[in-house]
Design an enzyme around this catalytic site. Structure first.
Site, PDB file in Angstrom:
ATOM      1  N   PRO A 130       0.819  -1.223   0.000  1.00 34.14           N
ATOM      2  CG  PRO A 130      -0.893  -1.595   1.553  1.00 34.14           C
ATOM      3  CD  PRO A 130       0.448  -2.126   1.100  1.00 34.14           C
ATOM      4  CE1 TYR A 131       5.644   5.522   2.416  1.00 32.45           C
ATOM      5  CE2 TYR A 131       7.246   4.057   1.396  1.00 32.45           C
ATOM      6  CZ  TYR A 131       6.912   5.286   1.932  1.00 32.45           C
ATOM      7  OH  TYR A 131       7.854   6.287   1.975  1.00 32.45           O
ATOM      8  CB  VAL A 132       5.100   0.344  -3.106  1.00 35.53           C
ATOM      9  CG1 VAL A 132       5.670   0.473  -4.516  1.00 35.53           C
ATOM     10  CG2 VAL A 132       6.173  -0.159  -2.147  1.00 35.53           C
ATOM     11  CE  LYS A 135       6.675   8.598  -1.269  1.00 31.54           C
ATOM     12  NZ  LYS A 135       6.546   9.946  -0.625  1.00 31.54           N
TER      13      LYS A 135
END
Lengths: 216, 216
Positions: A130-132, A135
């Site tokens: 989810p973070y990737v 971004k």
């Protein structure tokens, strides 16, 4: 050149404001979430603006009034609640990009993640994906604007003392990089117009930072 | 016209595949996550394709081979884990859009949320905002393609029996709408090329569905 640092109170952000204040050509305005965070930056001689990234675009645009560049280095971090991942790492970034347009600020430096490609989303561990993804979409949004952007993609961040030397290129082998050196890379990017329109990865290395950044 | 229904095993999806199979002009291919979900759709005479929305674009594109339209009605729902909000509601939607391009499918119907504007993100309750943001970026991504898209924005979904009558327009007053009627609205959109390039809200109302959809 006056630079609004969004996420100034983060670990990279604090180094960055310090280095900007040391520079002859740059001055910082630290965008912080809480008034009690201001003294650190005031002691460095920097301006402050208290705005929450979950506020609206106009609030961020007001903080950006009169600056020449914006650095986005805010981050919920990969291990905060996943609702913050989308609200800060994606939506906070997009609102800052839109605020740059509203405030008429052309120059924008994004502190991204090492690899934000589609392939990186697919291959990331489930807890990190989810973070990737957040971004990825923030970078995509920025690239579709006509802002003078630079996207900096640091390797695994450490709190080691900066070495002053890095390897920087569109693709480098995975590695670590001290946050202090990432902050110096951002300063070098702000001071070098040849980085406009560029996206590059950075890990610790053997090339002096200004030279490494000039070569990307 | 063969229609790939992404999220077929959801509540709207099941109604939708049923109505498509009842239609003379349409045939469904149900994209489902697990093989054991297939029998429901096979009993309706629909094809099935087993693909997880967390798979890559090529897997989704393969499921879309040979269809004439794609309906995205998958959803983690506003109350699932927030990591799924970004991975399904945003990234799953974008991968499906990209898969449509890969497979050469021009027609795309997106089941969105009632209000996905910037203002709606800002004014949403904190627990709901990540979902609204995810749907916002998915809608934005779709609008920036050259696909023949329609974006359907239903009001508060209920399991009431469909009334067959709705109110549909770019902006309507907030209200409820049975999932069964939303499924009929999607069929009406697929059958009416005038809905291409349109985004409209839909709540229960007093206009027969075909007529309401023709007027948007």
């Amino acid at each position: 050149m006056k630079v609004l640092v969004v996420g100034a109170n983060g670990q990279i952000g604090k180094h960055l404001v310090s280095f900007i204040q040391e520079s002859d050509s740059l001055d910082a305005r630290a965008m912080i979430r809480k008034q009690e965070q201001a003294s650190f930056f005031e002691n460095l001689g920097a301006e402050t603006a208290v705005v929450d990234l979950e506020d609206d675009i106009d609030a961020i645009a007001k903080a950006a009034e009169g600056v020449d560049a914006i650095v986005f280095t805010a981050g919920s971090g990969p291990h905060t609640g996943k609702d913050k991942t989308i609200m800060i790492d994606l939506d906070g970034a997009v609102k800052t990009i839109e605020a740059a347009k509203v405030a008429g600020v052309k120059r924008f430096v994004m502190v991204s993640s090492f690899d934000t490609t589609r392939e990186a989303i697919q291959s990331a561990p489930e807890s990190f994906a989810p973070y990737v993804a957040a971004k990825h979409y923030a970078d995509e949004w920025l690239k579709r604007t006509d802002l003078d952007y630079t996207i900096v993609q640091p390797g695994a961040l450490t709190n080691d003392e900066g070495k002053g030397q890095v390897q920087a290129a569109p693709r480098v082998d995975r590695g670590e990089v001290p946050r202090e050196d990432v902050a110096r890379v951002i300063v070098a990017a702000l001071e070098n117009e040849k980085t406009i329109g560029k996206q590059f990865q950075v890990v610790t290395g053997n090339t002096p930072i200004k030279e490494a950044v000039a070569s990307v």
